[in-house]
Design a protein around this motif. Structure first.
Motif, PDB file in Angstrom:
ATOM      1  N   SER A 143     -43.545 -41.801 113.460  1.00  0.00           N
ATOM      2  CA  SER A 143     -44.157 -42.314 114.680  1.00  0.00           C
ATOM      3  C   SER A 143     -43.495 -41.685 115.900  1.00  0.00           C
ATOM      4  O   SER A 143     -42.484 -40.980 115.785  1.00  0.00           O
ATOM      5  N   ARG A 191     -47.017 -45.729 106.924  1.00  0.00           N
ATOM      6  CA  ARG A 191     -46.370 -44.434 106.721  1.00  0.00           C
ATOM      7  C   ARG A 191     -45.567 -44.412 105.415  1.00  0.00           C
ATOM      8  O   ARG A 191     -45.517 -43.397 104.718  1.00  0.00           O
ATOM      9  N   THR A 244     -47.566 -36.689 110.943  1.00  0.00           N
ATOM     10  CA  THR A 244     -48.286 -37.750 110.234  1.00  0.00           C
ATOM     11  C   THR A 244     -47.348 -38.846 109.731  1.00  0.00           C
ATOM     12  O   THR A 244     -47.678 -40.029 109.785  1.00  0.00           O
ATOM     13  N   LEU A 245     -46.177 -38.436 109.252  1.00  0.00           N
ATOM     14  CA  LEU A 245     -45.291 -39.376 108.568  1.00  0.00           C
ATOM     15  C   LEU A 245     -44.320 -40.093 109.495  1.00  0.00           C
ATOM     16  O   LEU A 245     -43.704 -41.082 109.097  1.00  0.00           O
ATOM     17  N   ARG A 276     -39.352 -39.948 103.889  1.00  0.00           N
ATOM     18  CA  ARG A 276     -40.450 -39.283 104.598  1.00  0.00           C
ATOM     19  C   ARG A 276     -40.062 -37.865 105.025  1.00  0.00           C
ATOM     20  O   ARG A 276     -40.899 -36.962 105.088  1.00  0.00           O
TER      21      ARG A 276
END
Length: 464
Positions: free
Chosen positions: A130, A24, A127-128, A80
């Motif tokens: 968890s 990530r 997406t970035l 992120r």
């Protein structure tokens, strides 16, 4: 170029990081680098146009470069989050700048499409981040949704509305409904993929934990194996020491039982000990206690022996280290040898040994001799134990030799006395024979004298 791209991608990556976090962070680095590159390209392309909003581009470029900087300083969550919201902010800003500067060129598609782009960026937080980073993911989703939902109020705050841009409400309403359907579908798909990813992450986490457990078990087994191997190695070393000592004592016993005179035996003995121990020199001293009032400790055999000090080969009890060891009856081990006490001579010259050991040769608590050995290396504990055990055998042999010598001396004295008595007896016999002959001669003469007297008496009687 590939090397530079790889370095940019791995900014802020540590080997100890979780592999999912690594991927990530790499993704955020790459997105930041790509957006920064595109902004630079746009700045070059738009530099030839009028009314280009360079402030906007520079601001976005600063944010995207900041992503790499934050990752470098290990602020991965914040970087992120920036990647998640920058597309929404950038699209909103660019769209507003166009509407404010060129309202005559804005149509329904230009008015609504930015919101569609902003809504599509909802996939970025999924997406970035968890499943274990729900807080940061929620912040990103909330920010993007806020921009989508407050799209019109933001425009109205800046005095830009679709009515002012001559967009009919019918057109806007249809697109508005379609847009919300797209957002719902997008969110549903993202949530579905997120949950699916969550299942995979849990499965991966379970597999990782299982692998970690097995790895820990393997490490524990490895440690136990190393410990066992170390114990085996120690036991093997101890066995080698015991076997070494046993062989040495057996060879020594064989040497002590060999048929040779004492001088040759002692020379062979000290030579064997020096050679077997792999040391440099040694000397064997025997206790001379024939005169109990004048006991001495005499050097009877040596190997490469040379003294620079105390050159005497005989000591009295208590004199020097040899005499002190005899009195105390305890092994003396020196790793700091007095300078000049003893030297080892070789082809390279003379040098003071590193270690000296003086062992009393005792049997039945009686010291029969002293063994002195010198070496450039330190005597190990099993060497000392071997020498003390060997000392008992040597002392027993010395004691036996002394008893044998005394016995031979007494036997020789006895034989000499017997010969002397035999000579005296023969002399007495000869004297007796001579005395007997003398007595017989005296008896014969006595008879002759008596016969002569009788004859004279007869002659005198006849005359009368």
């Amino acid at each position: 170029m590939a090397n530079i791209w790889n370095r940019l991608s791995h900014i802020g990556i540590d080997e100890g990081m979780d592999f999912q976090l690594q991927h990530r962070v790499i993704l955020s680095n790459r997105l930041g680098a790509i957006i920064s590159s595109l902004i630079i390209v746009f700045m070059v392309m738009f530099s030839f146009r009028e009314n280009t909003n360079f402030l906007l581009m520079v601001t976005i470029l600063a944010f995207t470069v900041g992503i790499l900087v934050l990752n470098f300083f290990k602020l991965h969550s914040i970087s992120r989050l920036l990647v998640s919201i920058i597309p929404a902010l950038g699209v909103l800003w660019i769209n507003l700048s166009i509407k404010l500067s060129q309202p005559e060129n804005v149509e329904i598609i230009h008015y609504v499409s930015p919101r569609m782009f902003i809504a599509s960026s909802l996939v970025l937080p999924f997406t970035l981040f968890s499943t274990r980073e729900r807080t940061m993911m929620g912040i990103g989703l909330a920010f993007i949704l806020a921009v989508v939902l407050l799209y019109d109020p933001i425009h109205e705050m800046l005095n830009v509305s679709y009515e002012q841009l001559n967009i009919t409400s019918e057109q806007y309403g249809v697109v508005y409904e379609d847009m919300f359907l797209v957002i719902i579908m997008l969110l549903s798909s993202s949530v579905f993929l997120f949950n699916l990813n969550n299942l995979y992450e849990k499965k991966n986490l379970s597999l990782l934990e299982e692998a970690n457990t097995k790895n820990q078990d393997a490490l524990k087994s490895e440690e136990e194996l190393k410990k066992t191997l170390k114990e085996v190695e120690i036991a093997r070393a101890e066995d080698e020491k015991r076997n070494w000592a046993t062989k040495g004592l057996a060879d020594l016993a064989s040497l002590l039982q060999s048929k040779m005179d004492r001088e040759q035996l002692y020379d062979k003995l000290i030579s064997y000990l020096v050679s077997y121990l792999g040391i440099n020199q040694g000397g064997l001293y025997i206790i001379n206690d024939e005169d109990e009032d004048a006991i001495t400790i005499d050097l009877v055999a040596s190997y490469a022996y040379k003294r620079k000090k105390y050159v005497s080969n005989s000591y009295e009890p208590g004199q020097g280290l040899i005499g002190q060891t005899y009195l105390e009856g305890e092994t003396l081990h020196l790793n700091e040898v007095p300078q000049g006490y003893i030297s080892i001579t070789s082809g390279l010259g003379e040098a003071t040994p590193s270690s000296i050991i003086i062992v009393p040769l005792k049997v039945n608590e009686r010291t029969e001799g002293v063994l002195e050995l010198a070496s450039f290396k330190t005597f190990e504990p099993h060497h000392i134990q071997f020498l003390e055990n060997a000392g008992e055998s040597i002392a027993s042999s010395i004691s036996t030799n002394k008893v044998t010598a005394r016995t031979e001396s007494l036997l020789s004295s006895s034989q000499q006395m017997t010969e002397e008595m035999r000579a005296q007896e023969e002399e007495m016999r000869q004297n007796m024979e001579e005395l007997s002959a003398t007595q017989e001669e005296m008896a014969r003469k006595e008879k002759e004298y008596i016969a002569r007297i009788q004859e004279l008496e007869t002659q005198l009687g006849e005359v009368g």
